[in-house]
Structure formats: structure tokens, C-alpha cells
Design a protein around this motif. Sequence first.
Motif, PDB file in Angstrom:
ATOM      1  N   HIS A   1       8.850  78.111 -51.099  1.00 54.19           N
ATOM      2  CA  HIS A   1       9.420  78.987 -50.075  1.00 54.19           C
ATOM      3  C   HIS A   1      10.758  78.476 -49.536  1.00 54.19           C
ATOM      4  O   HIS A   1      11.194  78.873 -48.459  1.00 54.19           O
ATOM      5  N   THR A   2      11.417  77.624 -50.317  1.00 55.88           N
ATOM      6  CA  THR A   2      12.781  77.200 -49.978  1.00 55.88           C
ATOM      7  C   THR A   2      13.715  78.384 -49.746  1.00 55.88           C
ATOM      8  O   THR A   2      14.615  78.290 -48.896  1.00 55.88           O
ATOM      9  N   PRO A   3      13.555  79.530 -50.437  1.00 55.99           N
ATOM     10  CA  PRO A   3      14.454  80.676 -50.184  1.00 55.99           C
ATOM     11  C   PRO A   3      14.414  81.227 -48.767  1.00 55.99           C
ATOM     12  O   PRO A   3      15.175  82.137 -48.438  1.00 55.99           O
ATOM     13  N   HIS A   4      13.548  80.675 -47.917  1.00 55.54           N
ATOM     14  CA  HIS A   4      13.515  81.057 -46.501  1.00 55.54           C
ATOM     15  C   HIS A   4      14.919  81.127 -45.907  1.00 55.54           C
ATOM     16  O   HIS A   4      15.262  82.061 -45.177  1.00 55.54           O
ATOM     17  N   VAL A   5      15.747  80.119 -46.210  1.00 60.81           N
ATOM     18  CA  VAL A   5      17.066  80.008 -45.594  1.00 60.81           C
ATOM     19  C   VAL A   5      18.098  80.914 -46.268  1.00 60.81           C
ATOM     20  O   VAL A   5      19.237  80.995 -45.812  1.00 60.81           O
ATOM     21  N   ASP A   6      17.723  81.602 -47.350  1.00 56.25           N
ATOM     22  CA  ASP A   6      18.607  82.627 -47.925  1.00 56.25           C
ATOM     23  C   ASP A   6      18.979  83.681 -46.888  1.00 56.25           C
ATOM     24  O   ASP A   6      19.998  84.363 -47.019  1.00 56.25           O
ATOM     25  N   ALA A   7      18.137  83.808 -45.855  1.00 55.30           N
ATOM     26  CA  ALA A   7      18.401  84.779 -44.796  1.00 55.30           C
ATOM     27  C   ALA A   7      19.729  84.523 -44.098  1.00 55.30           C
ATOM     28  O   ALA A   7      20.344  85.441 -43.554  1.00 55.30           O
ATOM     29  N   LEU A   8      20.187  83.257 -44.111  1.00 56.51           N
ATOM     30  CA  LEU A   8      21.454  82.902 -43.462  1.00 56.51           C
ATOM     31  C   LEU A   8      22.660  83.122 -44.369  1.00 56.51           C
ATOM     32  O   LEU A   8      23.790  82.883 -43.954  1.00 56.51           O
ATOM     33  N   GLY A   9      22.435  83.547 -45.602  1.00 58.17           N
ATOM     34  CA  GLY A   9      23.535  83.648 -46.549  1.00 58.17           C
ATOM     35  C   GLY A   9      23.748  82.358 -47.309  1.00 58.17           C
ATOM     36  O   GLY A   9      24.814  82.135 -47.882  1.00 58.17           O
ATOM     37  N   VAL A  10      22.730  81.488 -47.312  1.00 54.67           N
ATOM     38  CA  VAL A  10      22.782  80.221 -48.027  1.00 54.67           C
ATOM     39  C   VAL A  10      21.986  80.364 -49.313  1.00 54.67           C
ATOM     40  O   VAL A  10      20.834  80.787 -49.273  1.00 54.67           O
ATOM     41  N   ILE A  11      22.573  80.030 -50.454  1.00 54.44           N
ATOM     42  CA  ILE A  11      21.824  80.107 -51.695  1.00 54.44           C
ATOM     43  C   ILE A  11      20.851  78.932 -51.740  1.00 54.44           C
ATOM     44  O   ILE A  11      21.248  77.771 -51.779  1.00 54.44           O
ATOM     45  N   ALA A  12      19.583  79.226 -51.687  1.00 52.98           N
ATOM     46  CA  ALA A  12      18.547  78.207 -51.649  1.00 52.98           C
ATOM     47  C   ALA A  12      17.432  78.612 -52.596  1.00 52.98           C
ATOM     48  O   ALA A  12      16.937  79.733 -52.518  1.00 52.98           O
ATOM     49  N   VAL A  13      17.068  77.716 -53.493  1.00 56.96           N
ATOM     50  CA  VAL A  13      16.026  78.016 -54.472  1.00 56.96           C
ATOM     51  C   VAL A  13      15.005  76.887 -54.491  1.00 56.96           C
ATOM     52  O   VAL A  13      15.316  75.735 -54.177  1.00 56.96           O
ATOM     53  N   GLY A  14      13.789  77.218 -54.867  1.00 58.24           N
ATOM     54  CA  GLY A  14      12.727  76.237 -54.968  1.00 58.24           C
ATOM     55  C   GLY A  14      12.497  75.821 -56.405  1.00 58.24           C
ATOM     56  O   GLY A  14      12.590  76.637 -57.325  1.00 58.24           O
ATOM     57  N   VAL A  15      12.215  74.544 -56.606  1.00 56.66           N
ATOM     58  CA  VAL A  15      11.881  74.028 -57.933  1.00 56.66           C
ATOM     59  C   VAL A  15      10.594  73.217 -57.814  1.00 56.66           C
ATOM     60  O   VAL A  15      10.142  72.894 -56.719  1.00 56.66           O
ATOM     61  N   GLY A  16      10.019  72.871 -58.959  1.00 56.98           N
ATOM     62  CA  GLY A  16       8.802  72.086 -58.962  1.00 56.98           C
ATOM     63  C   GLY A  16       9.064  70.606 -58.764  1.00 56.98           C
ATOM     64  O   GLY A  16      10.197  70.130 -58.863  1.00 56.98           O
ATOM     65  N   GLY A  17       7.998  69.871 -58.500  1.00 55.32           N
ATOM     66  CA  GLY A  17       8.119  68.435 -58.295  1.00 55.32           C
ATOM     67  C   GLY A  17       8.666  67.702 -59.502  1.00 55.32           C
ATOM     68  O   GLY A  17       9.408  66.724 -59.370  1.00 55.32           O
ATOM     69  N   LEU A  18       8.318  68.159 -60.704  1.00 58.04           N
ATOM     70  CA  LEU A  18       8.817  67.492 -61.903  1.00 58.04           C
ATOM     71  C   LEU A  18      10.330  67.619 -62.013  1.00 58.04           C
ATOM     72  O   LEU A  18      11.020  66.672 -62.401  1.00 58.04           O
ATOM     73  N   GLU A  19      10.858  68.792 -61.669  1.00 54.91           N
ATOM     74  CA  GLU A  19      12.311  68.958 -61.690  1.00 54.91           C
ATOM     75  C   GLU A  19      12.982  68.040 -60.677  1.00 54.91           C
ATOM     76  O   GLU A  19      14.040  67.465 -60.935  1.00 54.91           O
ATOM     77  N   ALA A  20      12.369  67.897 -59.523  1.00 51.00           N
ATOM     78  CA  ALA A  20      12.939  67.024 -58.495  1.00 51.00           C
ATOM     79  C   ALA A  20      12.931  65.568 -58.954  1.00 51.00           C
ATOM     80  O   ALA A  20      13.903  64.830 -58.761  1.00 51.00           O
ATOM     81  N   GLU A  21      11.842  65.155 -59.568  1.00 53.71           N
ATOM     82  CA  GLU A  21      11.774  63.775 -60.058  1.00 53.71           C
ATOM     83  C   GLU A  21      12.827  63.537 -61.139  1.00 53.71           C
ATOM     84  O   GLU A  21      13.392  62.445 -61.251  1.00 53.71           O
ATOM     85  N   ASN A  22      13.092  64.550 -61.936  1.00 52.40           N
ATOM     86  CA  ASN A  22      14.127  64.449 -62.957  1.00 52.40           C
ATOM     87  C   ASN A  22      15.480  64.137 -62.325  1.00 52.40           C
ATOM     88  O   ASN A  22      16.235  63.292 -62.802  1.00 52.40           O
ATOM     89  N   VAL A  23      15.787  64.830 -61.230  1.00 49.14           N
ATOM     90  CA  VAL A  23      17.054  64.612 -60.528  1.00 49.14           C
ATOM     91  C   VAL A  23      17.087  63.211 -59.913  1.00 49.14           C
ATOM     92  O   VAL A  23      18.108  62.529 -59.946  1.00 49.14           O
ATOM     93  N   MET A  24      15.958  62.769 -59.373  1.00 48.71           N
ATOM     94  CA  MET A  24      15.903  61.434 -58.774  1.00 48.71           C
ATOM     95  C   MET A  24      16.166  60.349 -59.812  1.00 48.71           C
ATOM     96  O   MET A  24      16.615  59.247 -59.478  1.00 48.71           O
ATOM     97  N   LEU A  25      15.919  60.661 -61.072  1.00 46.63           N
ATOM     98  CA  LEU A  25      16.190  59.719 -62.155  1.00 46.63           C
ATOM     99  C   LEU A  25      17.578  59.912 -62.754  1.00 46.63           C
ATOM    100  O   LEU A  25      17.884  59.366 -63.812  1.00 46.63           O
ATOM    101  N   GLY A  26      18.407  60.721 -62.093  1.00 48.04           N
ATOM    102  CA  GLY A  26      19.790  60.850 -62.509  1.00 48.04           C
ATOM    103  C   GLY A  26      20.084  61.949 -63.502  1.00 48.04           C
ATOM    104  O   GLY A  26      21.198  62.039 -64.024  1.00 48.04           O
ATOM    105  N   ARG A  27      19.094  62.800 -63.753  1.00 48.48           N
ATOM    106  CA  ARG A  27      19.315  63.888 -64.694  1.00 48.48           C
ATOM    107  C   ARG A  27      19.681  65.164 -63.954  1.00 48.48           C
ATOM    108  O   ARG A  27      19.427  65.326 -62.768  1.00 48.48           O
ATOM    109  N   ALA A  28      20.275  66.085 -64.684  1.00 50.61           N
ATOM    110  CA  ALA A  28      20.648  67.366 -64.094  1.00 50.61           C
ATOM    111  C   ALA A  28      19.417  68.250 -63.902  1.00 50.61           C
ATOM    112  O   ALA A  28      18.415  68.100 -64.594  1.00 50.61           O
TER     113      ALA A  28
END
Length: 503
Positions: A29-56
Motif C-alpha cells: 500500500h505504498t501508493p497511498h502517497v500517490d494522492a499527493l502527486g508523488v509517484i510511489a510504488v510497492g515492491v516485495g521484500g526480495l526486491e528490496a533486499e536486492n537493492v540493499m545488496l547494491g543491485r538495481a
Amino acid sequence: QINLERMSPVIHAIDGEAFPDTLVGTDSHTPHVDALGVIAVGVGGLEAENVMLGRASWMRLPEIIGVQLAGTRQPGITATDIVLALTQFLRRQKVVGAYLEFFGEGARSLTIGDRATISNMAPEYGATAAMFAIDEQTIDYLRLTGREPAQVQLVENYAKQAGLWADSLENAEYERTLSFDLSSVVRNIAGPSNPHARLATSELAARGIAGEWTQAEGQMPDGAVIIAAITSCTNTSNPRNVIAAGLLARNARNLGLARKPWVKTSLAPGSRTVPLYLQQAGLLHDLEALGFGVVAFACTTCNGMSGALDPAIQQEIVDRDLHTTAVLSGNRNFDGRIHPYARQAFLASPPLVVAYAIAGTMRFDIENDVLGVFQGREIRLKDIWPGDEEIDAVAKAAVQPEQFRAVYEPMFAIRSDQGRKVEALYDWRPQSTYIRRPPYWEGALATERTLRGMRPLAILPDNITTDHLSPSNAILMDSAAGEYLHKMGLPEEDFNSYATHRG
């Protein structure tokens, strides 16, 4: 909700450069803040861990769909009614994975609270994002939530200069455009098992939800509502929805109505400002009197954390094999999600949640049946439902910027004691299935480290980069490595042959 009310600046200003806020979050439910005109999207935990390891973080180029909102809502209709109708409509239009952009006069008439209610349910209708353009409503909301005047002015100036203001986007062209009339929305609930299974409250009897039921003295009725919860982000970020619930509770108490004793009730807002403006409006006591006291400021009933039922009620459900239900102002009502003893669940607006706590059963025809009798007069939902003018007047008087500042300024302040050692706040409970002392803090692993003078068995040569690594050249072996492998059972001649052959 904290992101909506404080964290997102909408437009950043760092080192003399301004640019739009963006957000990738690990909540659906990260898109909650789209209401303000902010592009906000939700991803899964695996995608987040990928970023924490320096990947796109890789994303598909989305289909962008325009959703034109026409008309205005009818009297007595809440933002929840609108979003449940939209969820059903958009699911049928197959918007899975798309970015939606809401526009039109109907969109311009919605407050940020109303827009956030719509954006928040993007996962339920399948969209990745649910955007609204920046306009006067955005500016009013930033002021209401206590943002600094300079920041508010920056948002307006940047949006108008960069073409992100709603007026600049009126002629935007989309490969696909959908139209939805807000004036067509009636009072709704969704259920019994899916958020897109919309039911008009006027049709509950015809659809077989409401109907005749019997209730013996001291027993729960068929279809008993065992949980009624005004719960986190979808609706409690909308002060109008919460205040409507408070006004309905006040009206109900004035007419002698009370919740049924088998209904477990709760109020779990996503923001600490909610009790502040309810207190300011004089409505918190009325909600508490009907059982809707604040139990937490987070997800509770909406993700199955409503807690245990009264043992006597639970035993009666088991003994009589009762078909019981839950009513909540959340996003999801899948079978088994809300509570193991609630066979089905329905989504509803906060004031309807309060009304169902009074009714006590889903077999109750909420629009037509009698909730109680006061001084010889039969009381129905229409007699306690607050008017739009009253809701708006109370919201305008009770919701103030000072409340948001009082909550968020201490929360985000940099403290001088942040580096000090913090003592344990509570004892670890070994019997807990949620929080217990990590086992690696006990036994041998918790003792002093005794190994000294260690050296690597293999090192990476300076002339080999990670681009060249393979099983044949990943390490540079030396005599220590050979000795180790020999001890592990590799014959010396095999090691020497391998090392010589591989260089």
C-alpha cells in the motif's frame, strides 16, 4: 500514513536543486502517497533486499491509464463507498500492473484524504500506482498537516513551472482512458471474501446477506458480528471518515443505543493525530463508550492481529457451530485473514463499522431494520447518520496544523542522546512466539572470541577482477591452502597436479 502526513515533501530541495519526490516501498500500500502527486510504488521484500545488496530494482515499463472522474458524490456517501465502487469497476477493466492517473472535475473535488483512500487500495484493484495531480487540494493539505510555508510555496511553484500542476495536465493523452461517475456511487460494503465484491447496502436483503434471524436470550444470533474495527491506513488517513464515525457514535448514544456484548471493537489509526482531533471535536468519549477506544497506531485487525476473543464467546461459536463475521474499515477481507473464528469479513466505512457493532449481526438489514427504540420511536440508520454539512464543519474546526506538528516534530527531531546505550525496556519472554531473545546471544556464541592471528587461506590476485572470476581462477592458492586441503582429505598429488595445471 506518516509518509502522507509528514515524510513526503512532494518536492525535494537539496543543495539548490529541486526535484519531485519518489518512493519505492516494501508495503503493497505504498501508493497511498500517490494522492499527493508523488509517484510511489510497492515492491516485495526480495526486491528490496536486492537493492540493499547494491543491485538495481527492475521494473516493467508500465501501461499508463487515465481515469476520468466525473460528477460529485451524493449526500451521505463517504470516500470508502467511492473506493469500494472504484475497486469493483477497475478490477473489471483489468488495470493490473498499470499506473493510473485520475483526472477530471470529480478528481479536483476530492480532498487529499479522499484521494488517499482511493490510492491506498491500488493493490486491491491491481494497479501499481494510482496518481492524482498536484493542485489546490494538495496545497491546502500541506498547510493543514503543518508543513513549513516555504516548502508549501516550493511545491506550488515547482509544479506550475515543471508542468505537474493539474491545469497543465488537462490535455494529457492516454492509450486507454476510463470514465467513472462519482454521482453513481451509493452506500456500499464489500464482501464476504473479496475487496472487489461490492454490495450496495440497499440490496443486502435481495442479495441474501440480510434476512430473518432468531436470537435466544443470552445467545449470539446467526451471522453474529464478532469483530468490528476501525482500522489503519485506508480510512483513518481521512479525517472526514473518522469524524463521521464519531458523530454517528454520538448520535447513537444520545438515542440510547449501544454495541452488542459479543462484538469486539477497536480503533487503530495509522496516525497519532487521530485522537487529538477527535478529542478536539468532543467525539473521542462517544467512540470509547461504544467500545471504539484507541488500541494501537498501526495495522491490527486488518492483517489478523485483533487478538483473542472472550473465551465464552469463542466456546459458544465452537459449540453451536455459528457462522460469524467481521466488519472492518480496511482493505482486505479474504477468508481466514481477519480472525480464525470469523468465517467471513466485510469492508465498510468507519461509520458503518460502528453501526454494525450496534446491529450485532450481518443478517441485520442495515438500511431498513430497527436498531433500537427510544422514547417509543423506532431508530434506524438514517436517524443516526450525520449530515455532510456537520461532518465538514466539525472537520474544519477540529483538525488543526498544530496537532500534526505536536506529533511529528518530536518524532523526527535529532536528539543528542541518540548514541547512548539504551537499557532493555522489558524482560525477554521465552514463551512468546513473537519476540524472544535471539539464541545466538546465548551459550558458546555469546562468549569472548578466542581466535587470534588468523590469516586467509586464499586471496584474490590484484590482476583478477570480479568480471573474470570462475571456478578455475577465483582464488590464488598457496602452501597454507594446500596444507589445509590435504588435512581435509585431498591427496597431495591431486592438489599439486591441480595447482600446477591451473597455474
